[in-house]
Write a protein that holds these residues in place. Structure first.
Motif, PDB file in Angstrom:
ATOM      1  N   ALA A   1       0.814  -1.227   0.000  1.00 10.31           N
ATOM      2  CA  ALA A   1       0.000   0.000   0.000  1.00 10.31           C
ATOM      3  C   ALA A   1       0.842   1.268   0.000  1.00 10.31           C
ATOM      4  CB  ALA A   1      -0.933  -0.001   1.216  1.00 10.31           C
TER       5      ALA A   1
ATOM      6  N   THR B   1       1.133   2.852   9.578  1.00  4.84           N
ATOM      7  CA  THR B   1      -0.228   2.914   9.040  1.00  4.84           C
ATOM      8  C   THR B   1      -0.299   2.253   7.674  1.00  4.84           C
ATOM      9  OG1 THR B   1      -0.590   4.997  10.227  1.00  4.84           O
ATOM     10  CG2 THR B   1      -2.125   4.464   8.454  1.00  4.84           C
TER      11      THR B   1
ATOM     12  N   LYS C   1      -0.299  -1.398   8.144  1.00 10.25           N
ATOM     13  CA  LYS C   1      -1.604  -1.842   8.669  1.00 10.25           C
ATOM     14  C   LYS C   1      -2.593  -2.069   7.534  1.00 10.25           C
ATOM     15  CE  LYS C   1      -5.414   0.021  11.430  1.00 10.25           C
ATOM     16  NZ  LYS C   1      -5.886   1.202  12.209  1.00 10.25           N
ATOM     17  N   TYR C   2      -2.530  -1.233   6.496  1.00 16.59           N
ATOM     18  CA  TYR C   2      -3.446  -1.360   5.361  1.00 16.59           C
ATOM     19  C   TYR C   2      -2.829  -2.155   4.205  1.00 16.59           C
ATOM     20  CZ  TYR C   2      -6.233   2.085   7.802  1.00 16.59           C
ATOM     21  OH  TYR C   2      -6.993   2.740   8.733  1.00 16.59           O
ATOM     22  N   SER C   3      -1.880  -3.033   4.517  1.00 17.77           N
ATOM     23  CA  SER C   3      -1.259  -3.909   3.510  1.00 17.77           C
ATOM     24  C   SER C   3      -1.477  -5.358   3.929  1.00 17.77           C
ATOM     25  CB  SER C   3       0.233  -3.586   3.380  1.00 17.77           C
ATOM     26  OG  SER C   3       0.439  -2.243   3.025  1.00 17.77           O
TER      27      SER C   3
ATOM     28  N   ASP D   1      -0.907   3.124  15.294  1.00 16.34           N
ATOM     29  CA  ASP D   1      -0.931   1.986  14.377  1.00 16.34           C
ATOM     30  C   ASP D   1       0.240   1.039  14.597  1.00 16.34           C
ATOM     31  OD1 ASP D   1      -3.336   2.590  13.177  1.00 16.34           O
ATOM     32  OD2 ASP D   1      -2.438   3.907  11.674  1.00 16.34           O
TER      33      ASP D   1
END
Length: 912
Positions: A431, A444, A447-449, A475
């Motif tokens: 991401a 962060t 976290k979104y990967s 995060d």
């Protein structure tokens, strides 16, 4: 019987059985005439301008009249009262309009006074009680129908209003906002008297669009003329909506209301609603559209509230698990630190959003610590490094070869180079390019990967592992919780609090270490001027004062001013203010009067691109808060940084130390010489341990660094050491120190400020010649020699982008810039990325400080010469770094003779 039937119809006009028993529609229906009784009290209410009207629904005296009468379900009739001609069912009867309360027994109905030929009706948003206080709005349970099979429907906006509205202390029934005409008001009930019975139904139908128009334009109060209302309402056709002019013609305060209606844009704002949902909705289609908009808004708001609650609960869970795993890590630390383990390095800069937004090339700044990979120097450690940039195969191969030199460094034989790819992994979250405008920190992004997180979970199965972050962010806790590993670091809130400039001053005050004269937690212009005036008067020897913004890093939020050289009243203060009393008070006044203009003209922000003027800087300074701090009053001062670790068991350990380089001015660090040589090591160690204990008492855990400044006092000739800054995160200097130890197989002892490494080939041969013929003793430690290094992670040159890394390395090798494995000396580069390629890091390792400084400056000169054309020098800090080193070399040569007499330990180090 007819009276009984009329009463039934009045209670429930929608009942078809009751309607069937009615007489001819044109027959007049009369209420029974009951003689007035003097004992029955009359409830009176005054309207805004109209006369006092008798309430025809007044109840016996035993009911309290101080508050609205509480309604019970069986006493609350439902439906619109319509007993005239062909208007049995009104358009307004589609919505429930609560009628006045009645009791099951006969109640006295006072006769309407004949002299009131004109009635006034007030439309407003809140009901004013008889005592003049504002009664609360009605609760939804106060308007329940007696027919349970057909409950009253309410718009989502009404539900939202009732849920978010803070209830008043009283539980009295009150009026809903969407029914702005109070239907129990005496003025309204008077219109239902037989005198107006021929048009009573149409009056109710007239009032609904009137209410919509006035409420949609946020009209606070409108007084209607009852007689005109009855006349115009009777002229309207069945289900015909009144026009705007019709509505205005029945309003007594017409001019005031018309002014509000004609105000531009007023129709877009209603009570408690958003634009677009408060317009007048005359037709059923418009009402349905408005209800849909409100319903959608309500669902969105409700969904957002649920998300916020879920996020709050998740963060609370992450924090609880963080402390729980920290306890487990502390209990098992002595075992974990000596056994097989995996360290997950996430060099994330979790500063506040407004700080990250002003960090140029945030991803690059988060990748300056590739030296963390060198933790594999411990044979029990595997490293997973989370990289904020996508590295090319060429760059990955560079680090595979560099880290494979470990065995070759120990043996001095290049052929012993090994493949250690199974000992470390470099992972880039998928991401990294998904949120280009959000300035997210690396934690962060990770976290979104989900794919990278999944791979991490697979790599960590069945292993002892812990996370080492950068500057802590919430995060970081989320990632650690998902991976189910402990985080060796502070709670984000603790780090945020004590990493500010003011927060570090609190730590230093708690530790009892010396700090510069100053003041912290400055948040107003008056406080700034008052504090600075007092500081100047108390410290007349200080020439320069610093202003530091609380949350800024790397000197970006720093400004300075040479106050004394521009202060006109300074000569007078020197003459008159040696003592105390009135002269000092007068001096404070003089200083405070001069300061505003002096600061505006002479303050110089370090980052002039971001803060071109004093006012721009001051705005940020006062918004975030900041500190005022004295700059050392000496011709020469040295800044130094010490890296420490608070282990999970609470032990404080010194890891690295170095004197700062200042290629871009005295207030910005651009590199370091390792180890530090400015302060006696025992004094420095004592100060650091004091700071470490203070940090530990505040809940700090993990890696952090402390900045000091050392100088010689001009009057006493003694060395002064001030603690100036605190960063509660893993530092660039520590990452470079790890690479230094990896390439020398050495040991850095901060307690003695000594870096020792194994003997090189030449040194080994000379020692063998010296001790030839003597029998070696096996119990003696391996021979070693002192080392020192110059390291920087902040070297920039725009012309680097025009040459590939392979070509750069071959070019440097041809010019003698490289690392000698046998001698364990030379130069090592730290490469960050290969897209822009305008930055790099460099470490030069040697035997003495002067030698490595010269080598470092020579390397910069060679690289600049090779990559720059005569007419295109490029944007670089190479030249400034060279000038800074030249100045240091001059001071070093000058100090050599003096130190041989005063500080033999440091003189010996310089000779080495």
């Amino acid at each position: 019987q007819q009276v009984e039937m009329d009463f039934k119809v009045m209670l429930d006009p929608e009942n078809m059985d009751n309607k069937a028993d009615l007489k001819h529609p044109n027959d007049e229906t009369r209420l029974p005439l009951i003689t007035k009784k003097k004992s029955a009290p009359v409830c009176r209410q005054k309207t805004g301008k109209g006369p006092t009207v008798t309430n025809p629904w007044a109840l016996p005296a035993f009911h309290s009249l101080a508050s609205p009468l509480p309604l019970v379900e069986e006493d609350t009739p439902k439906g619109a009262l319509s007993l005239s001609g062909q208007r049995l069912i009104l358009p307004a009867a589609r919505r429930a309009l609560p009628a006045p309360p009645v009791v099951s027994r006969a109640a006295p109905f006072p006769e309407l006074p004949r002299q009131h030929k004109e009635s006034a009706l007030v439309i407003y948003g809140k009901y004013f009680s008889s005592k003049g206080s504002i009664a609360p709005l009605p609760s939804s349970n106060s308007m329940v129908s007696t027919r349970k099979s057909k409950p009253e429907w309410r718009y989502p906006a009404q539900q939202l209003e009732s849920e978010v509205h803070i209830p008043s202390q009283t539980q009295d029934p009150c009026l809903d906002w969407d029914i702005a005409v109070h239907q129990k008001a005496p003025d309204f009930l008077a219109l239902q008297h037989p005198h107006y019975s021929s048009c009573g139904g149409s009056i109710v139908g007239f009032l609904e669009p009137t209410e919509n128009l006035l409420k949609g334009h946020a009209v606070p109060l409108a007084t209607l003329n009852g007689q005109n209302l009855a006349q115009i309402a009777s002229d309207l056709e069945f289900e015909e909506n009144p026009s705007k002019s019709d509505i205005l013609s029945v309003i007594k305060n017409q001019s005031a209301v018309e002014k509000i209606l004609n105000r531009a844009g007023q129709s877009c704002r209603g009570q408690g609603g958003s634009a677009g949902t408060q317009r007048c909705c005359h037709s059923p289609g418009q009402q349905q559209w408005a209800a849909g908009v409100i319903s959608t808004s309500w669902r969105s708001w409700n969904h957002l509230a649920r998300l916020r609650n879920a996020l709050r609960e998740a963060r609370h869970r992450h924090l609880e698990n963080f402390y729980s795993r920290a306890k487990h890590l502390a209990a098992n630390w002595n075992r974990i630190r000596t056994s097989r383990r995996t360290i997950i390095h996430i060099p994330s800069l979790g500063y506040s959003q407004h700080i990250r937004e002003h960090i140029p090339d945030l991803a690059l700044q988060q990748n300056l610590q590739m030296g963390r990979l060198c933790d594999i120097l411990d044979a029990n450690v595997d490293v997973i490094y989370i990289c904020p940039l996508a590295l090319s195969e060429e760059l990955l191969q560079y680090y595979h070869k560099l880290l494979g030199l470990q065995a070759a460094v120990r043996s001095g034989n290049p052929e012993d180079m090994a493949d250690l790819q199974d000992r470390f992994k470099i992972l880039t979250p998928e991401a990294i390019n998904s949120f280009p405008e959000h300035h997210m920190c690396l934690a962060t992004v990770l976290k979104y990967s989900p794919r990278t997180m999944q791979r991490l979970q697979v790599l960590l199965q069945g292993r002892d592992a812990y996370m080492v972050g950068g500057f802590p962010h919430l995060d970081d806790l989320a990632v650690a919780d998902q991976l189910q590993v402990p985080l060796l670091g502070s709670e984000p809130a603790v780090a945020q609090l004590y990493s500010t400039k003011s927060g570090s001053k609190r730590i230093f005050a708690s530790a009892g270490v010396p700090t510069p004269p100053g003041e912290w937690d400055i948040h107003s212009r008056e406080q700034l001027l008052r504090a600075l005036s007092q500081l100047i008067l108390d410290n007349l020897e200080v020439q320069r004062w610093l202003f530091k913004v609380d949350d800024e890093r790397g000197g970006n939020g720093t400004a300075f001013c040479d106050v004394i050289s521009h202060l006109e009243c300074y000569p007078w203060i020197q003459r008159e203010c040696r003592g105390h009393g009135r002269a000092r008070e007068l001096a404070l006044v003089k200083i405070s009067q001069e300061l505003p203009g002096l600061l505006a003209q002479h303050v110089q922000p370090v980052n002039e691109k971001r803060f071109p003027t004093w006012e721009k800087f001051l705005q940020t300074f006062l918004t975030q808060g900041g500190v005022i701090e004295a700059f050392p009053f000496s011709a020469s001062a040295t800044n130094l940084t010490v890296d420490l670790l608070i282990e999970p068991t609470g032990e404080v350990t010194l890891l690295s130390s170095g004197d700062q380089l200042h290629a871009e001015g005295p207030l910005r660090s651009s590199g370091t010489t390792i180890p530090q040589r400015s302060v006696h090591p025992e004094l420095l160690k004592a100060l650091c341990l004091q700071v470490g204990e203070a940090c530990k008492s505040k809940g700090v855990l993990g890696y952090f660094s402390v900045d000091f400044v050392a100088f010689t006092h001009p009057q006493t000739g003694e060395q002064q050491v001030w603690a100036t800054d605190l960063d509660l995160c893993y530092s660039d200097q520590l990452a470079l120190s790890q690479l230094l130890l990896y390439m020398t197989d050495g040991n850095l002892d901060c307690g003695s400020s000594c870096l020792q490494g194994p003997l090189g080939a030449k040194e080994g041969r000379s020692q063998r010649v010296q001790h030839e013929g003597t029998k070696p003793v096996s119990s003696d430690p391996a021979p070693s020699s002192p080392r020192c290094a110059v390291a920087s992670s902040q070297l920039r040159h725009s012309s680097l982008s025009g040459i590939s890394y392979n070509l750069l390395l071959h070019m440097c090798q041809a010019r003698g810039v490289g690392f000698d494995l046998q001698e364990k000396q030379g130069t090592v580069f730290v490469l960050y990325e290969d897209q822009k390629r305008h930055s790099l890091g460099m470490i030069t390792i040697g035997e003495d400080l002067q030698g490595v400084l010269l080598t470092f400056a020579r390397n910069l000169f060679i690289i600049h010469q090779e990559i720059s054309a005569p007419n295109m020098q490029g944007e670089t800090n190479f030249k400034m770094a060279i000038r800074d080193i030249e100045a240091i070399l001059g001071v070093t040569a000058e100090n050599k003779l003096r130190l041989e007499e005063e500080q033999p330990w440091e003189a010996d180090a310089l000779k080495e």
